[in-house]
Design a protein around this motif. Structure first.
Motif, PDB file in Angstrom:
ATOM      1  N   PRO A 182       0.809  -1.216   0.000  1.00  0.00           N
ATOM      2  CA  PRO A 182       0.000   0.000   0.000  1.00  0.00           C
ATOM      3  C   PRO A 182       0.846   1.271   0.000  1.00  0.00           C
ATOM      4  O   PRO A 182       0.464   2.275  -0.601  1.00  0.00           O
ATOM      5  N   ARG A 183       2.001   1.233   0.648  1.00  0.00           N
ATOM      6  CA  ARG A 183       2.883   2.408   0.679  1.00  0.00           C
ATOM      7  C   ARG A 183       3.308   2.793  -0.733  1.00  0.00           C
ATOM      8  O   ARG A 183       3.254   3.975  -1.111  1.00  0.00           O
ATOM      9  N   GLN A 184       3.736   1.823  -1.531  1.00  0.00           N
ATOM     10  CA  GLN A 184       4.142   2.115  -2.903  1.00  0.00           C
ATOM     11  C   GLN A 184       2.949   2.526  -3.760  1.00  0.00           C
ATOM     12  O   GLN A 184       3.065   3.393  -4.629  1.00  0.00           O
ATOM     13  N   TRP A 185       1.807   1.917  -3.521  1.00  0.00           N
ATOM     14  CA  TRP A 185       0.599   2.260  -4.277  1.00  0.00           C
ATOM     15  C   TRP A 185       0.221   3.719  -4.035  1.00  0.00           C
ATOM     16  O   TRP A 185      -0.056   4.471  -4.978  1.00  0.00           O
ATOM     17  N   LEU A 186       0.234   4.147  -2.780  1.00  0.00           N
ATOM     18  CA  LEU A 186      -0.127   5.519  -2.445  1.00  0.00           C
ATOM     19  C   LEU A 186       0.917   6.508  -2.951  1.00  0.00           C
ATOM     20  O   LEU A 186       0.579   7.627  -3.362  1.00  0.00           O
ATOM     21  N   ALA A 187       2.186   6.103  -2.931  1.00  0.00           N
ATOM     22  CA  ALA A 187       3.234   6.971  -3.482  1.00  0.00           C
ATOM     23  C   ALA A 187       3.024   7.173  -4.978  1.00  0.00           C
ATOM     24  O   ALA A 187       3.191   8.280  -5.504  1.00  0.00           O
ATOM     25  N   LYS A 188       2.632   6.120  -5.672  1.00  0.00           N
ATOM     26  CA  LYS A 188       2.363   6.238  -7.106  1.00  0.00           C
ATOM     27  C   LYS A 188       1.183   7.178  -7.341  1.00  0.00           C
ATOM     28  O   LYS A 188       1.216   8.029  -8.248  1.00  0.00           O
ATOM     29  N   ALA A 189       0.143   7.048  -6.543  1.00  0.00           N
ATOM     30  CA  ALA A 189      -1.012   7.939  -6.672  1.00  0.00           C
ATOM     31  C   ALA A 189      -0.602   9.392  -6.458  1.00  0.00           C
ATOM     32  O   ALA A 189      -1.052  10.296  -7.177  1.00  0.00           O
ATOM     33  N   SER A 190       0.269   9.638  -5.483  1.00  0.00           N
ATOM     34  CA  SER A 190       0.744  10.995  -5.219  1.00  0.00           C
ATOM     35  C   SER A 190       1.455  11.567  -6.429  1.00  0.00           C
ATOM     36  O   SER A 190       1.290  12.742  -6.772  1.00  0.00           O
ATOM     37  N   ASP A 195      -1.213  18.996  -8.501  1.00  0.00           N
ATOM     38  CA  ASP A 195      -1.197  19.731  -7.236  1.00  0.00           C
ATOM     39  C   ASP A 195      -2.624  19.879  -6.724  1.00  0.00           C
ATOM     40  O   ASP A 195      -3.532  20.272  -7.480  1.00  0.00           O
ATOM     41  N   ASP A 196      -2.823  19.552  -5.469  1.00  0.00           N
ATOM     42  CA  ASP A 196      -4.129  19.621  -4.813  1.00  0.00           C
ATOM     43  C   ASP A 196      -5.127  18.619  -5.391  1.00  0.00           C
ATOM     44  O   ASP A 196      -6.335  18.740  -5.159  1.00  0.00           O
ATOM     45  N   GLY A 197      -4.643  17.622  -6.140  1.00  0.00           N
ATOM     46  CA  GLY A 197      -5.528  16.562  -6.590  1.00  0.00           C
ATOM     47  C   GLY A 197      -6.024  15.738  -5.413  1.00  0.00           C
ATOM     48  O   GLY A 197      -5.417  15.734  -4.334  1.00  0.00           O
ATOM     49  N   SER A 305       0.134  20.323  -1.954  1.00  0.00           N
ATOM     50  CA  SER A 305       0.655  21.087  -3.080  1.00  0.00           C
ATOM     51  C   SER A 305       2.166  21.210  -2.983  1.00  0.00           C
ATOM     52  O   SER A 305       2.711  21.616  -1.940  1.00  0.00           O
ATOM     53  N   GLY A 306       2.862  20.862  -4.072  1.00  0.00           N
ATOM     54  CA  GLY A 306       4.316  20.988  -4.098  1.00  0.00           C
ATOM     55  C   GLY A 306       5.052  19.897  -3.383  1.00  0.00           C
ATOM     56  O   GLY A 306       6.288  19.937  -3.298  1.00  0.00           O
TER      57      GLY A 306
END
Length: 313
Positions: A182-190, A195-197, A305-306
């Motif tokens: 899940p950590r890698q999955w969420l990092a990919k989503a980020s 920005d601000d998605g 953001s950023g």
């Protein structure tokens, strides 16, 4: 589910087959408590952050994924249930628009684990620009041919090659509990969010499923459906989230959590649906803060953001 003792274990202790236990996916902690054993897999709770996870992770096979989805798509009852999930998806979009104060119209939306594309069809009706990914060729074919959504692809999300910051919204409906990290999955989503998605995540609540699993004998005596400790036995489910650990995982991936709430119960009708709703009602009466013991929880988070999470390997 067969009950097991609750020994404490460190990373250096052997798992099934003599393999060492991987560290906690969320906090990289090395101390675990064994909470259950199902289908030959051991389920642990991290003593540092409380994330429930299967350790060691089972070998990954594409064949298992394909067989699971083939059965899923060939089952008329499951297909009817998934198509009947439109109300849950509408609720999620309503919540997203209410909290963010902005319509989804005109925004690029990526649904990871999109299945047959039902959520994307709902989002498209609201003016969103739909994209989807799934491991099942059969599901993707259904979305393309039956729902007319051409922008769905077969593939693994963690290796997707969309441009960075391409999407305004990413969703994962009952996906995060399946992935290996899940950590890698969420990092990919980020990385894929602008920005601000915003990210909308729905998962089974391990506090509910763990409680229900302790009532297995009583439920069987009443001829009612039972559940596993993490809702579905491994290797299909590999992680169990509660409101606390879901929030921690999102914050660790550079998201600001906007809400974590109970989600409508979907995909369960007939006896199974009545049993789950009945248990949810009972736990609501017995425990304060009913979302803590509701069967499913939904989180909405905004990417800072950023700031992006560390790039997944």
């Amino acid at each position: 589910m067969k009950g097991v003792p609750d020994p404490r274990c460190s990373k250096n202790d052997s798992g099934a087959g003599g393999r060492l236990l991987e560290p906690c996916d969320l906090c990289e902690g090395e101390d675990f408590k064994l909470v259950a054993s199902e289908d030959g897999h051991r389920i642990w709770r991290c003593l540092t952050c409380s994330l429930v996870q299967v350790r060691p992770l089972p070998p990954q096979t594409e064949r298992e994924n394909q067989e699971y989805w083939k059965l899923d798509l060939d089952d008329p009852a499951v297909r009817r249930a998934r198509l009947g999930s439109r109300g849950v998806y509408s609720h999620g979009l309503n919540h997203l628009e209410e909290v963010t104060g902005a319509s989804v119209a005109g925004k690029r939306v990526l649904d990871v684990g999109c299945g047959m594309g039902v959520f994307l069809d709902v989002a498209k009706e609201r003016g969103a620009i739909p994209y989807g990914m799934d491991l099942s060729p059969e599901a993707v074919q259904f979305a393309r041919k039956q729902l007319g959504i051409a922008t769905v692809t077969v593939g693994d999300f963690e290796s997707a090659d969309f441009p960075l910051g391409f999407f305004q919204i990413i969703t994962g409906w009952n996906v995060l509990e399946h992935v290996r990290s899940p950590r890698q999955w969420l990092a990919k989503a980020s990385h894929l969010l602008a920005d601000d998605g915003v990210l909308l995540i729905k998962v089974p609540n391990v506090r509910f499923s763990a409680l229900a699993s302790k009532l297995t004998s009583a439920l069987r005596m009443l001829r009612l459906p039972t559940t596993g400790y993490i809702a579905t036995a491994p290797p299909l489910h590999l992680y169990g989230f509660c409101t606390t650990t879901l929030r921690r995982a999102l914050e660790a991936a550079s998201f600001d959590v906007l809400s974590v709430e109970r989600a409508p119960i979907r995909e369960t009708r007939g006896l199974t649906g009545r049993a789950i709703v009945g248990l949810a009602t009972l736990t609501s009466c017995l425990f304060a803060g009913t979302k803590e013991f509701h069967p499913v929880i939904m989180a909405l988070a905004r990417r800072r953001s950023g700031v992006k999470a560390a790039c997944p390997p």
